[in-house]
Motif scaffolding. Structure first.
Motif, short mmCIF file in Angstrom:
data_model
loop_
_atom_site.label_atom_id
_atom_site.label_comp_id
_atom_site.label_asym_id
_atom_site.label_seq_id
_atom_site.Cartn_x
_atom_site.Cartn_y
_atom_site.Cartn_z
N PHE A 151 0.84 -1.19 0.00
CA PHE A 151 0.00 0.00 0.00
C PHE A 151 0.88 1.25 0.00
N THR A 152 0.27 2.38 -0.32
CA THR A 152 1.06 3.59 -0.54
C THR A 152 0.99 4.60 0.60
N SER A 153 -0.10 4.58 1.38
CA SER A 153 -0.23 5.61 2.41
C SER A 153 -1.25 5.21 3.47
N PHE A 154 -1.19 5.92 4.59
CA PHE A 154 -2.15 5.79 5.68
C PHE A 154 -3.08 7.00 5.69
N ASP A 155 -4.23 6.82 6.33
CA ASP A 155 -5.06 7.94 6.77
C ASP A 155 -5.51 7.62 8.19
N THR A 156 -6.48 8.34 8.71
CA THR A 156 -6.83 8.19 10.12
C THR A 156 -7.18 6.76 10.49
N GLU A 157 -8.03 6.12 9.67
CA GLU A 157 -8.46 4.75 9.97
C GLU A 157 -8.26 3.81 8.77
N THR A 158 -7.61 4.29 7.74
CA THR A 158 -7.54 3.53 6.50
C THR A 158 -6.12 3.49 5.94
N ILE A 159 -5.95 2.61 4.96
CA ILE A 159 -4.76 2.61 4.12
C ILE A 159 -5.22 2.71 2.66
N THR A 160 -4.35 3.18 1.81
CA THR A 160 -4.64 3.25 0.38
C THR A 160 -3.73 2.30 -0.36
N TRP A 161 -4.35 1.35 -1.07
CA TRP A 161 -3.58 0.36 -1.82
C TRP A 161 -3.02 0.98 -3.11
N ALA A 162 -2.10 0.25 -3.73
CA ALA A 162 -1.43 0.75 -4.93
C ALA A 162 -2.40 1.03 -6.06
N ASP A 163 -3.54 0.33 -6.09
CA ASP A 163 -4.53 0.55 -7.16
C ASP A 163 -5.53 1.64 -6.82
N GLY A 164 -5.31 2.34 -5.70
CA GLY A 164 -6.18 3.42 -5.31
C GLY A 164 -7.29 3.03 -4.36
N THR A 165 -7.50 1.76 -4.11
CA THR A 165 -8.53 1.31 -3.20
C THR A 165 -8.21 1.75 -1.77
N VAL A 166 -9.23 2.25 -1.08
CA VAL A 166 -9.08 2.67 0.31
C VAL A 166 -9.78 1.64 1.20
N GLU A 167 -9.10 1.20 2.26
CA GLU A 167 -9.66 0.15 3.12
C GLU A 167 -9.40 0.47 4.58
N SER A 168 -10.40 0.23 5.42
CA SER A 168 -10.24 0.38 6.86
C SER A 168 -9.49 -0.83 7.41
N VAL A 169 -8.54 -0.58 8.28
CA VAL A 169 -7.77 -1.66 8.90
C VAL A 169 -7.59 -1.36 10.38
N ASP A 170 -7.38 -2.41 11.16
CA ASP A 170 -7.17 -2.26 12.59
C ASP A 170 -5.70 -2.21 12.95
N THR A 171 -4.92 -3.12 12.35
CA THR A 171 -3.50 -3.25 12.73
C THR A 171 -2.65 -3.40 11.48
N VAL A 172 -1.53 -2.70 11.45
CA VAL A 172 -0.50 -2.91 10.44
C VAL A 172 0.73 -3.42 11.17
N LEU A 173 1.11 -4.63 10.86
CA LEU A 173 2.23 -5.29 11.52
C LEU A 173 3.40 -5.35 10.53
#
Length: 357
Positions: A254-276
């Motif tokens: 993925f390319t970036s974080f936001d408050t509660e989400t990450i943005t994947w390389a294809d532009g999709t935004v997804e909510s996630v709980d943990t990035v390990l």
């Protein structure tokens, strides 16, 4: 003056202590932790070696397990305790090194957190890298309200039950942790490149049989990078199958974080709980910074022998001299090579000649 001070009493430091004794030098081993087992007790609960016991042994003491069994983390801890006892070395635990400096006459001065100042003819830096986990800095990371952690702090999958978890990394630890998390959470492996799965068994033998038999274990790391193209993941078949069947999926990083989400390389935004992050480690050698032996935190060396300070050597660097560097089965070869150079320096230096047996 102490013959040589070994900093760190994990597998690398213990291998170095043995090699020093073989050269008739008497080491003092300084270990920050409470016992001479390195970082092994702090690894995640389910960790097992990717090499069977017959290929997970150090000189002088066989691993006490069935030859084809894959030892657990706690088995390794017990083994290192026993190994330390066989050395008869002066191992000082709960002794953290803060600074190594050059003595104005010869050798080095070592300062510890509890106020000791020790003079020595030689230094073996064997602190490995577990104490310096690497977490990349991605856009928006400081705004993310979820949990960002490193595999160094991961212990058990139940801590993430019901979560959406992204495991960043394509190495053995990343895949092993993602696989066990998949029983408790929805997991994706985020990697820059496809994962290189290497079958654990081939023609009736564990892959380590072939690594040893073919000499691959001893090849320089440049060969691995040139012909293999990156990290290899040991796989009994479960890991690759889990990716192919969707038990856990793999996506480009993925390319970036936001408050509660990450943005994947294809532009999709997804909510996630943990990035390990299972993104590896950097050498844990901060105590050498004032000495001038590092560049951007990395040691300046050739095959473990410092190129800046005669009498300073390293053991336990990843790919220090070969594919098997920094492993139970291979670290002794690096220790023997580095300590031979250190012993030669001590015997040739006029100010240190009195240390010869």
């Amino acid at each position: 003056m102490i013959d040589a001070i070994v900093i760190g009493a994990g597998q690398s430091g213990l291998a170095a202590a043995r090699a020093l004794a073989d050269h008739h030098l008497t080491p003092v081993v300084l270990e920050a932790g409470p016992e001479p087992v390195g970082s092994w007790p702090r690894y995640y609960d389910s960790l097992t070696l990717f090499s069977p016991a017959r290929y997970s042994t150090m000189p002088g003491l066989e691993f006490p397990a069935e030859p084809d069994r894959y030892p657990h983390r706690d088995d390794v801890v017990d083994y290192l305790r026993r190994y330390a006892e066989t050395l008869g070395a002066d191992i000082r635990t709960n002794t953290s090194v803060t600074t190594v400096g050059a003595h104005p006459d010869s050798g080095f001065v070592v300062d510890t957190a509890d106020g000791q100042r020790l003079r020595t003819a030689g230094i073996v830096a064997a602190t490995g890298s577990f104490g310096n986990p690497h977490v990349p800095d991605l856009p928006g990371q400081d705004r993310f309200a979820g949990r960002i952690t490193h595999v160094a702090d991961y212990r058990r999958p139940e801590d993430h039950a019901g979560q959406r978890v992204i495991v960043v990394g394509g190495g053995n630890s990343a895949v092993q942790v993602a696989y066990e998390l998949a029983d408790h959470a929805r997991v994706t492996l985020a990697t820059h490149n496809p994962i290189n799965f290497l079958p654990q068994h081939r023609d009736g033998h564990d892959i380590h049989h072939w690594l040893v038999a073919t000499g691959f274990d001893r090849l320089p790391p440049e060969w691995l990078i040139r012909y293999v193209g990156g990290t290899l993941v040991m796989d009994t078949g479960d890991y690759q199958r889990a990716v192919e069947t969707g038990r856990m999926d793999r996506r480009p990083m993925f390319t970036s974080f936001d408050t509660e989400t990450i943005t994947w390389a294809d532009g999709t935004v997804e909510s996630v709980d943990t990035v390990l992050f299972a993104t590896g480690y950097r050498p844990d050698l901060g105590y050498l910074a004032e000495l001038g032996a590092l560049a951007n935190g990395y040691p300046l060396h050739s095959a473990g022998v410092s190129t800046t300070h005669p009498g300073l050597v390293y053991v336990g660097l990843e790919f220090q001299r070969s594919f098997s560097s920094n492993t139970l089965r291979g670290v002794h070869r690096d220790a023997e090579h580095a300590v031979a150079a250190l012993a030669a320096h001590i015997k040739q230096a006029p100010a240190l000649v009195g240390l010869q047996p």
